[in-house]
Write a protein that holds these residues in place. Structure first.
Motif, PDB file in Angstrom:
ATOM      1  N   THR A  62     -13.579  -6.994  48.486  1.00 38.28           N
ATOM      2  CA  THR A  62     -13.112  -8.270  49.212  1.00 38.28           C
ATOM      3  C   THR A  62     -14.543  -9.081  49.618  1.00 38.28           C
ATOM      4  O   THR A  62     -14.690 -10.216  49.398  1.00 38.28           O
ATOM      5  N   ASN A  63     -15.355  -8.219  50.229  1.00 40.03           N
ATOM      6  CA  ASN A  63     -16.569  -9.131  50.527  1.00 40.03           C
ATOM      7  C   ASN A  63     -17.602  -9.491  49.507  1.00 40.03           C
ATOM      8  O   ASN A  63     -18.187 -10.485  49.786  1.00 40.03           O
ATOM      9  N   ARG A  64     -17.489  -8.773  48.720  1.00 42.87           N
ATOM     10  CA  ARG A  64     -18.567  -8.827  47.414  1.00 42.87           C
ATOM     11  C   ARG A  64     -17.734 -10.153  46.690  1.00 42.87           C
ATOM     12  O   ARG A  64     -18.611 -10.846  46.043  1.00 42.87           O
ATOM     13  N   LEU A 123      -6.415  -8.015  45.733  1.00 41.67           N
ATOM     14  CA  LEU A 123      -6.975  -7.603  47.091  1.00 41.67           C
ATOM     15  C   LEU A 123      -6.541  -8.553  48.374  1.00 41.67           C
ATOM     16  O   LEU A 123      -6.477  -8.258  49.577  1.00 41.67           O
ATOM     17  N   SER A 124      -5.559  -9.512  48.038  1.00 39.31           N
ATOM     18  CA  SER A 124      -5.038 -10.407  49.115  1.00 39.31           C
ATOM     19  C   SER A 124      -4.054  -9.802  50.073  1.00 39.31           C
ATOM     20  O   SER A 124      -3.282  -9.148  49.465  1.00 39.31           O
ATOM     21  N   ASN A 172      -5.990 -11.557  55.121  1.00 38.81           N
ATOM     22  CA  ASN A 172      -7.209 -11.772  54.288  1.00 38.81           C
ATOM     23  C   ASN A 172      -6.632 -12.232  53.080  1.00 38.81           C
ATOM     24  O   ASN A 172      -6.803 -11.621  52.171  1.00 38.81           O
ATOM     25  N   ASN A 173      -6.260 -13.546  52.874  1.00 39.29           N
ATOM     26  CA  ASN A 173      -5.586 -13.993  51.672  1.00 39.29           C
ATOM     27  C   ASN A 173      -6.771 -14.945  50.771  1.00 39.29           C
ATOM     28  O   ASN A 173      -7.125 -15.865  50.977  1.00 39.29           O
ATOM     29  N   LEU A 174      -7.245 -13.978  49.786  1.00 32.74           N
ATOM     30  CA  LEU A 174      -8.423 -14.599  48.942  1.00 32.74           C
ATOM     31  C   LEU A 174      -7.967 -15.821  48.146  1.00 32.74           C
ATOM     32  O   LEU A 174      -8.973 -16.622  47.748  1.00 32.74           O
TER      33      LEU A 174
END
Length: 448
Positions: free
Chosen positions: A307-309, A352-353, A357-359
């Motif tokens: 997620t961070n990447r 990942l969403s 934490n919804n990308l």
């Protein structure tokens, strides 16, 4: 208010689907306490315009979160498109059932079925060769030389084809199980899953030490890790079937052990590190794969890392201000690579969403977002003749197909235009190069 709700119910009985109609009206009343009961049921557009005269009509007509995709029919009803997943299932049903019928006739073929004398690995090791590497005319028996964008037809591709076949089989069976709930699809999928991941005679070793080798140059490369994007739909398919009583705990745990071992290799071996740090679609695909496998195994540390990447590396460094991918546009296949990279980023967001934490809603400080990426490419997916950049040196005529970025984006943003475009595109591509570069071919199993 009661009369309004009764009327909405009657309207729905005659074929007009309502979406949270009562809740919408009640929310409007709560948000505008000065209005009387008789004013709550007025036309939606009129109500919003009266309370906010400066609001443009297209915004007054926009859906609230959770309302779905709809167009107002009259002052008391909202004509809705079916939910995105329902539309996807209806569109894909004939393709799914046809492919699943084929899949039921197929027996497992793993990497142990065929080998290449040029491989430095053993019977259980996946082997492939660099696509764009050819014999040197000046030294035919010496090290290969590179011809970017031009695939060498003499390369060993049997393991890659077997993995693509495996992905097609599991994706089709899992999709068919979703729409029919017939256990025969799960039963046959387990036959293939056990052959690839558990059976000691036929399993594949959980690494890619010998992928995308180059004769006379390298026995394997980190760039070869992109080959296992084909395993994502295998894992996603299993996830969608794992609640079936046919999926026993020892089998499920055995597959998770294999995937965990592969994750360890992906995140600790130098090849994995090289691929993670690739600045183009290869770096994107490393995150996409690791995210998918980490989700399956419940590896929160890797999920957070991916997620961070995405937020800190992929989006800010690969996307331009207009939503394009400059590094892909520089390639000899700018159209195909732009599509591929966007599909991979959209799949990352889909994987990942979370509610917290919804990308799909993430935006960099300078305005880059996955929505901007889809918005940039959408006109050229809908009408390729408008593509303003050079054409791909190979396979240009085969793009686009039913790209996952469109269907995932449509679901995330409730965009019927994107979904309608996706419906019109090819859902059963035959070009092997397109199939290989289509990370999601069975979107139904990815939609929650």
């Amino acid at each position: 208010m009661r009369k309004i709700l009764m009327l909405l119910t009657v309207v729905s009985l005659f074929g007009f689907k309502t979406i949270h109609a009562g809740e919408v009206l009640q929310e409007r009343a709560r948000a505008i306490p000065s209005l009387g009961k008789e004013e709550v049921g007025v036309n939606r557009r009129s109500l919003l315009k009266r309370t906010n005269p400066s609001l443009p009509l297209h915004k007054a007509n926009a859906p609230l979160p959770g309302e779905g995709i709809y167009k107002p029919r009259n002052e008391f009803s909202f004509k809705a498109e079916p939910p995105v997943k329902q539309q996807v299932a209806a569109t894909l049903r004939p393709y799914i059932l046809k492919e699943a019928a084929w899949a039921l006739t197929q027996q497992p073929i793993t990497v142990t079925a065929e080998s290449c004398p040029r491989s430095a690995g053993g019977k259980h090791d996946f082997y492939s060769e660099g696509d764009y590497w050819w014999p040197n005319p000046a030294n035919p028996e010496g090290p290969y030389i590179q011809k970017d964008g031009l695939t060498n037809p003499q390369n060993f591709v049997a393991h890659r084809q077997a993995m693509i076949r495996f992905s097609r089989i599991i994706g089709a069976l899992a999709s068919a199980y979703q729409i029919t709930h017939d256990k025969k699809y799960v039963k046959h999928a387990l036959l293939h899953l056990k052959a690839w991941f558990i059976d000691p005679e036929t399993l594949m070793n959980p690494n890619l030490l010998y992928a995308q080798a180059i004769k006379g140059v390298a026995t394997g490369r980190g760039i070869g890790i992109i080959d296992t994007i084909q395993l994502m739909e295998v894992i996603q398919g299993l996830e969608s079937m794992q609640a079936s009583p046919l999926v026993d705990k020892p089998t499920l745990q055995g597959i998770k052990n294999w995937v965990s071992a592969y994750l360890t290799w992906l995140t600790t071996h130098q090849y994995g590190n090289d691929e993670m740090n690739a600045k183009n679609n290869h770096g994107t695909c490393w995150v996409m794969q690791v995210a998918c496998f980490a989700k399956f195994t419940g590896n929160k540390q890797l999920l957070d890392f991916c997620t961070n990447r995405y937020k800190e590396v992929l989006l800010p460094t690969q996307m331009a201000a207009d939503g394009s991918f400059p590094l892909e546009l520089k390639r000899t296949k700018p159209y195909g690579y732009s599509i591929f990279n966007l599909d991979a980023m959209a799949t990352i967001c889909q994987t990942l969403s979370t509610a917290e934490n919804n990308l799909w809603n993430y935006e960099t400080t300078d305005g880059k977002s996955i929505k901007k990426g889809i918005t940039f490419l959408y006109p050229y997916l809908k009408d390729k003749s408008k593509w303003p950049y050079p054409h791909d040196v190979m396979h240009y005529e085969s793009w686009p197909v039913a790209q996952p970025s469109l269907v995932f984006g449509a679901a995330a943003y409730q965009d019927q235009q994107w979904l309608s475009a996706w419906k019109t595109l090819e859902h059963a591509p035959a070009d092997e190069e397109i199939i290989r570069n289509l990370p999601v071919r069975h979107p139904l199993i990815w939609l929650n």
